[in-house]
Design a protein around this motif. Structure first.
Motif, mmCIF file in Angstrom:
data_model
loop_
_atom_site.group_PDB
_atom_site.id
_atom_site.type_symbol
_atom_site.label_atom_id
_atom_site.label_comp_id
_atom_site.label_asym_id
_atom_site.label_seq_id
_atom_site.Cartn_x
_atom_site.Cartn_y
_atom_site.Cartn_z
ATOM 1 N N GLU A 91 9.215 8.042 27.421
ATOM 2 C CA GLU A 91 9.369 8.265 25.973
ATOM 3 C C GLU A 91 9.024 9.808 25.539
ATOM 4 O O GLU A 91 9.612 10.313 24.612
ATOM 5 C CB GLU A 91 8.368 7.347 25.177
ATOM 6 C CG GLU A 91 8.456 5.813 25.446
ATOM 7 C CD GLU A 91 9.856 5.412 24.649
ATOM 8 O OE1 GLU A 91 10.374 6.069 23.950
ATOM 9 O OE2 GLU A 91 10.332 4.226 25.258
ATOM 10 N N VAL A 92 8.282 10.366 26.185
ATOM 11 C CA VAL A 92 7.962 11.840 25.801
ATOM 12 C C VAL A 92 9.245 12.605 26.133
ATOM 13 O O VAL A 92 9.670 13.520 25.340
ATOM 14 C CB VAL A 92 6.738 12.214 26.813
ATOM 15 C CG1 VAL A 92 6.584 13.741 26.909
ATOM 16 C CG2 VAL A 92 5.620 11.720 26.559
ATOM 17 N N CYS A 93 9.960 12.278 27.135
ATOM 18 C CA CYS A 93 11.193 13.098 27.575
ATOM 19 C C CYS A 93 12.263 12.647 26.223
ATOM 20 O O CYS A 93 12.750 13.483 25.735
ATOM 21 C CB CYS A 93 11.715 12.803 28.789
ATOM 22 S SG CYS A 93 10.870 13.172 30.095
ATOM 23 N N LEU A 94 12.273 11.469 25.828
ATOM 24 C CA LEU A 94 13.195 11.196 24.645
ATOM 25 C C LEU A 94 12.854 11.849 23.498
ATOM 26 O O LEU A 94 13.624 12.191 22.729
ATOM 27 C CB LEU A 94 13.189 9.519 24.520
ATOM 28 C CG LEU A 94 13.844 8.762 25.659
ATOM 29 C CD1 LEU A 94 13.643 7.406 25.443
ATOM 30 C CD2 LEU A 94 15.293 9.081 25.538
ATOM 31 N N ALA A 95 11.507 11.818 23.187
ATOM 32 C CA ALA A 95 10.935 12.595 22.060
ATOM 33 C C ALA A 95 11.341 13.981 22.090
ATOM 34 O O ALA A 95 11.876 14.609 20.942
ATOM 35 C CB ALA A 95 9.318 12.332 21.934
ATOM 36 N N ILE A 96 11.147 14.745 22.975
ATOM 37 C CA ILE A 96 11.544 16.176 23.128
ATOM 38 C C ILE A 96 13.250 16.457 23.261
ATOM 39 O O ILE A 96 13.419 17.597 22.548
ATOM 40 C CB ILE A 96 10.930 16.755 24.906
ATOM 41 C CG1 ILE A 96 9.358 16.720 24.636
ATOM 42 C CG2 ILE A 96 11.459 18.212 24.838
ATOM 43 C CD1 ILE A 96 8.928 17.107 25.932
ATOM 44 N N SER A 97 13.765 15.468 23.973
ATOM 45 C CA SER A 97 15.217 15.620 23.607
ATOM 46 C C SER A 97 15.834 15.478 22.268
ATOM 47 O O SER A 97 16.566 16.207 21.704
ATOM 48 C CB SER A 97 16.001 14.727 24.528
ATOM 49 O OG SER A 97 17.307 14.798 24.362
ATOM 50 N N SER A 98 14.998 14.493 21.389
ATOM 51 C CA SER A 98 15.518 14.327 20.040
ATOM 52 C C SER A 98 14.876 15.618 19.073
ATOM 53 O O SER A 98 15.717 15.807 18.266
ATOM 54 C CB SER A 98 14.819 12.889 19.525
ATOM 55 O OG SER A 98 15.156 11.954 20.264
ATOM 56 N N GLY A 99 13.980 16.097 19.549
ATOM 57 C CA GLY A 99 13.515 17.258 18.580
ATOM 58 C C GLY A 99 13.783 18.430 19.342
ATOM 59 O O GLY A 99 13.080 19.684 19.077
ATOM 60 N N LEU A 100 14.797 18.633 20.122
ATOM 61 C CA LEU A 100 14.936 19.855 20.995
ATOM 62 C C LEU A 100 15.415 21.015 20.072
ATOM 63 O O LEU A 100 14.814 22.193 20.119
ATOM 64 C CB LEU A 100 16.259 19.842 21.942
ATOM 65 C CG LEU A 100 16.587 20.811 22.983
ATOM 66 C CD1 LEU A 100 15.444 20.645 23.885
ATOM 67 C CD2 LEU A 100 17.891 20.458 23.795
ATOM 68 N N ASN A 101 15.978 20.742 18.886
ATOM 69 C CA ASN A 101 16.447 21.994 18.126
ATOM 70 C C ASN A 101 15.329 22.281 16.925
ATOM 71 O O ASN A 101 15.442 23.213 16.428
ATOM 72 C CB ASN A 101 17.948 21.791 17.141
ATOM 73 C CG ASN A 101 18.921 21.501 18.085
ATOM 74 O OD1 ASN A 101 18.997 22.052 19.332
ATOM 75 N ND2 ASN A 101 19.798 20.528 17.763
#
Length: 651
Positions: free
Chosen positions: A102-112
């Motif tokens: 879930e941490v990886c998904l959160a960082i990927s979603s807010g990458l920009n």
């Protein structure tokens, strides 16, 4: 769980909820601050349930409800990023795999949002690509980000404003390619090192591709699709549009050349490892050696050799990419790949004689004969005619071509089709047993040639079902093969009668026929072994590139315009020299050879053998060139000078 499901639904662009969430107002800064407070308390208390829920909230907020435009918002974003990074880098015994995902998904979603600048994103990606193998969290983050970027590239295959964002720079692509090459080599090596049970499990997992390999596939498909499939806008013929399209095509070709060079270099390393593993397996004493050698080719398909190379080879045969620049840059690598694939295919092909020799050898000498020394193997390869010996090349026409009308045929229906199989001495036609037409004059006519003016072979029509004419032409629709001499056959069918109200569909079924170049169909389902097919594809591409190199640069428009001038004997008499700056200009020094005083334009002129010998003694004058009268007349007309008149002198 409800928020998580909402996030999954919002990820789909085709659902109304996506548009609904996209129109909502951004979340205020103090709300995101409160979310961070909850996350900090949950991390202190070790409450994994709340941590997981807040991580899903972060995913939704970053994707739809937050815009870091003010300084306060940027401070909260930095705080959120530190919390996420703290969770990502936590030891494995303090964080479960679900939270890490879930941490990886959160960082990927807010990458920009978390990394607003291009340089910051590149630094993050460089970190996860270089350090991912040492840290499970970074490795998982790398996979999530690359999978997301690959999906975006696939969705924007034919170009958009976001291409530059989804396509990483050359440095990052180089890191990704190194990972893919290492993964491919490790996968091939496992065929030799793992146990028997692990090898069977390995076979059941292929051809699954890793995230790095999937991203490279997406980049390759994106570049090739934009270069090959997109056609210029025919309605817009302005100079600016044509210039822009030309620049875009050139940029794409440059990117393809860079990527193809890196992929071929990586494939060279993987093929070298494949050859080593193949040789080691043949020389080993493993009990399941034969099964491993058979499975080795299946494992190879799961590497970059199976996912990247075949698509690249096929695309490089397209006329848009058959350029002198491509051929000059890729030819050395193609030759090396042809050698590796053909040698490895030969090794795998000769495994059966090896095993038969082992089984027939005495027990006392089995150990010595079971191992093949490198020198002996090379001798065997020289004695072997080639890796294609004994293999049957699949013929695309072996399965036959089916020609058929609509079913059932309708009133005033007309059908005409020609089948051509190059090289066939004769064609064999097999008709479907359901062939029928309402009346016997609703007929099919077959011609042995490319059109209806060719020789008529036969005609069929009618039905025996008790409807319409209740009869058929001649002996009826054929049950056996119909032989047509030649390599071309034409079918012409016409429905002349109107359908009667009591005629069922089966009495107006039309016809269906399969055309083959031989009496019985061949088994075309097996195909060639993968490495043999790969070696053939590489050989064809290498020959094509070699032809381009042999032909040299294409003739320019200026050269086409000056063809007559370039063929002129006048220019052929000039001696050309290369200046210091590379410019070619006529030599100022006259020819040192005593040439004839005139040159006949009707005869082919050849230089004397000593024309380039350094001058000795005095120089000779260039001979006068006698031009044909027609050329002299045109020259006088252009120059405006009349032919001199010679008047006899009067004494």
């Amino acid at each position: 769980m409800c928020i998580h499901q909402l996030n999954l639904l919002a990820a789909s662009n085709n659902l109304p909820i996506t548009n609904f969430l996209g129109k909502q107002h951004p979340i205020e800064a103090h709300h995101l601050s409160s979310i961070c407070d909850i996350m900090e308390k949950a991390m202190v208390n070790g409450d994994t349930c709340i941590i997981r829920c807040i991580l899903v909230v972060f995913q939704v907020v970053f994707k739809f409800f937050f815009s870091p435009q003010t300084e306060r918002n940027r401070d909260i974003v930095r705080r959120s990023g530190l919390l996420l990074w703290q969770l990502l880098m936590a030891p494995r015994d303090q964080i479960c795999s679900e939270i890490q995902k879930e941490v990886c998904l959160a960082i990927s979603s807010g990458l920009n949002i978390l990394y607003p600048g291009e340089a910051e994103i590149n630094n993050l990606l460089k970190l996860v690509l270089t350090e991912g193998e040492r840290n499970s969290g970074l490795s998982q983050l790398r996979d999530v980000i690359l999978t997301n970027l690959a999906e975006q590239l696939q969705n924007n295959r034919f170009g958009s404003e976001d291409d530059d964002h989804y396509r990483l720079n050359d440095e990052l692509l180089h890191y990704i390619l190194k990972i893919v090459v290492r993964e491919s080599c490790v996968l091939i090596t496992k065929c030799q090192t793992v146990s028997k049970d692990d090898f069977q499990r390995l076979l059941s997992t292929v051809p699954a591709a890793s995230s790095c390999l999937r991203y490279l596939m997406a980049v390759q498909n994106h570049l090739l699709s934009n270069t090959i499939l997109i056609k210029p806008d025919e309605n817009d013929d302005s100079d600016s549009s044509l210039q822009g399209e030309t620049l875009k095509v050139q940029e794409l070709k440059t990117s393809i050349l860079s990527l193809a060079t890196q992929i071929l270099t990586g494939c060279d390393e993987v093929l070298e490892m494949l050859q080593q593993v193949t040789t080691a397996l043949i020389n080993s004493d493993i009990s399941d050696r034969e099964q491993r050698l058979k499975g080795l080719e299946q494992i190879t398909k799961a590497t970059m050799l199976g996912h990247l190379l075949p698509v690249l080879l096929t695309s490089l045969m397209h006329p848009n990419l058959q350029t002198l620049t491509m051929a000059d840059a890729l030819m050395p690598q193609l030759v090396q790949l042809v050698l590796y694939t053909s040698q490895t295919a030969l090794l795998l092909k000769t495994q059966s004689p090896v095993f038969s020799e082992l089984n027939s050898s005495p027990s006392g000498a089995s150990e010595q004969k079971g191992k093949i020394l490198p020198d002996e193997r090379m001798l065997e390869e020289k004695e072997e005619p080639g890796f294609l010996t004994g293999l049957k090349i699949p013929a695309p026409w072996a399965a036959g071509k089916t020609v058929e009308t609509v079913h059932p045929v309708r009133d005033n229906y007309k059908f005409k089709e020609t089948v051509h199989i190059p090289g066939a001495r004769c064609l064999y036609l097999r008709f479907d047993n359901r062939c029928s037409s309402q009346y016997d004059y609703d007929k099919l006519v077959i011609y042995a040639g490319p059109n209806t003016n060719s020789r008529k072979v036969a005609e069929y029509g009618g039905n025996t079902l008790g409807y319409g004419s209740r009869s058929v032409l001649g002996t009826g629709w054929p049950k056996d093969l119909v032989k047509v001499e030649g390599d071309t056959v034409t079918f012409s069918f016409e429905m002349r009668s109107g359908r009667e109200h009591n005629t069922p569909d089966k009495a107006m079924w039309g016809f269906a026929c399969t055309v083959r170049a031989q009496e019985s169909s061949e088994d075309v389902s097996g195909g060639l072994p993968f490495l043999v097919d790969l070696a053939l594809g590489l050989s064809v591409l290498a020959c094509s590139m070699l032809r381009i190199l042999y032909n040299g640069p294409e003739i320019t428009k200026d050269e086409e315009t000056c063809q007559e001038l370039l063929r002129s004997k006048l220019l052929q008499r000039c001696q050309w020299q290369v200046e210091a700056n590379g410019v070619i200009s006529p030599a100022l020094t006259p020819s040192p050879s005593p040439l004839p005083l005139t040159i006949d334009e009707d005869r082919e002129f050849t230089y004397p053998s000593d024309v380039l010998v350094p001058p000795v003694g005095h120089y000779f004058d260039l001979p006068r060139i006698r031009l044909p009268p027609g050329i002299m007349i045109k020259l006088r007309e252009i120059s405006g000078r009349a032919r001199p008149q010679f008047r006899p002198s009067i004494k």
